[in-house]
Design an enzyme around this catalytic site. Structure first.
Site: not given
Ligand code: IMP
Length: 180
Positions: A158, A104, A108, A164, A170, A48
């Protein structure tokens, strides 16, 4: 659980303001429009987290584009990667011979990204480039795969602008540190 104030949960310091993000997205859009002139790129948003970035990014691109989404699950409700990527929702249209831009929220470890790049290449995409709003510094990704980077980010987890923590944050219009 974070403290609550006026019914809203608290977050840590704001790392990227609404206007900083807007300006960067505008520049990314202009760069992409130049690079893809004369082609009809397909923007694939990774749900999401990328939904907010995707909405702003495509409107900053002065070209005809097509848009599709994939939903993946890699973290569950945890803030640490589980190392497992699952497709929850696949693309509507075939990507065969398409110029795909993967959108994206944050890269990470890069695990999600390498999984997707391979998936799209196997499906016969003519090209696959990545546009990530955020790239976390000092993690095990190979940043050279990421053509369009919004911001590099220190190690903090973050929330905001689509990102989220356990579904919280969000809809914040900026990116802020998450309080564990
Ligand atoms: P990777 O596979 O380790 O690169 O993880 C990428 C995905 O993890 C992102 O698309 C996000 O959904 C999630 N993620 C990683 N870091 C954060 C963060 O700081 N906040 C929210 N989600 C994150």
């Amino acid at each position: 659980m974070n403290e609550e104030r006026n019914g809203r949960r608290e977050h840590g310091p704001i790392l990227l303001s609404e206007s900083q993000i807007a300006e960067r997205v505008r520049l990314l859009g202009a760069e992409i429009a130049t690079d893809y002139a004369g082609r009809l790129p397909l923007f694939v948003g990774v749900l999401k987290g990328a939904f907010v970035f995707m909405a702003d990014l495509v409107r900053a691109i002065d070209l005809d584009v097509e848009v599709d989404f994939m939903a993946l699950s890699s973290y569950g409700r945890s803030t640490e990667t589980s190392g497992v990527v699952r497709i929850l929702m696949d693309l509507d249209e075939p990507v065969q011979d398409r110029h795909v831009v993967l959108v994206e929220d944050i890269v990470d470890t890069g695990l999600t990204l390498s999984y997707l790049e391979e998936h799209l290449a196997t499906a016969g995409a003519a090209s696959v480039e990545v546009c990530a709003l955020l790239v976390r510094e000092g993690r095990q990704h190979d940043a050279s795969h990421i053509k369009y980077v919004g911001f590099e980010l220190p190690p903090a987890f973050v929330v905001g602008y689509g990102l989220d923590a356990g579904e919280y944050g969000r809809n914040l219009p900026y990116v802020a540190e998450h309080i564990q």
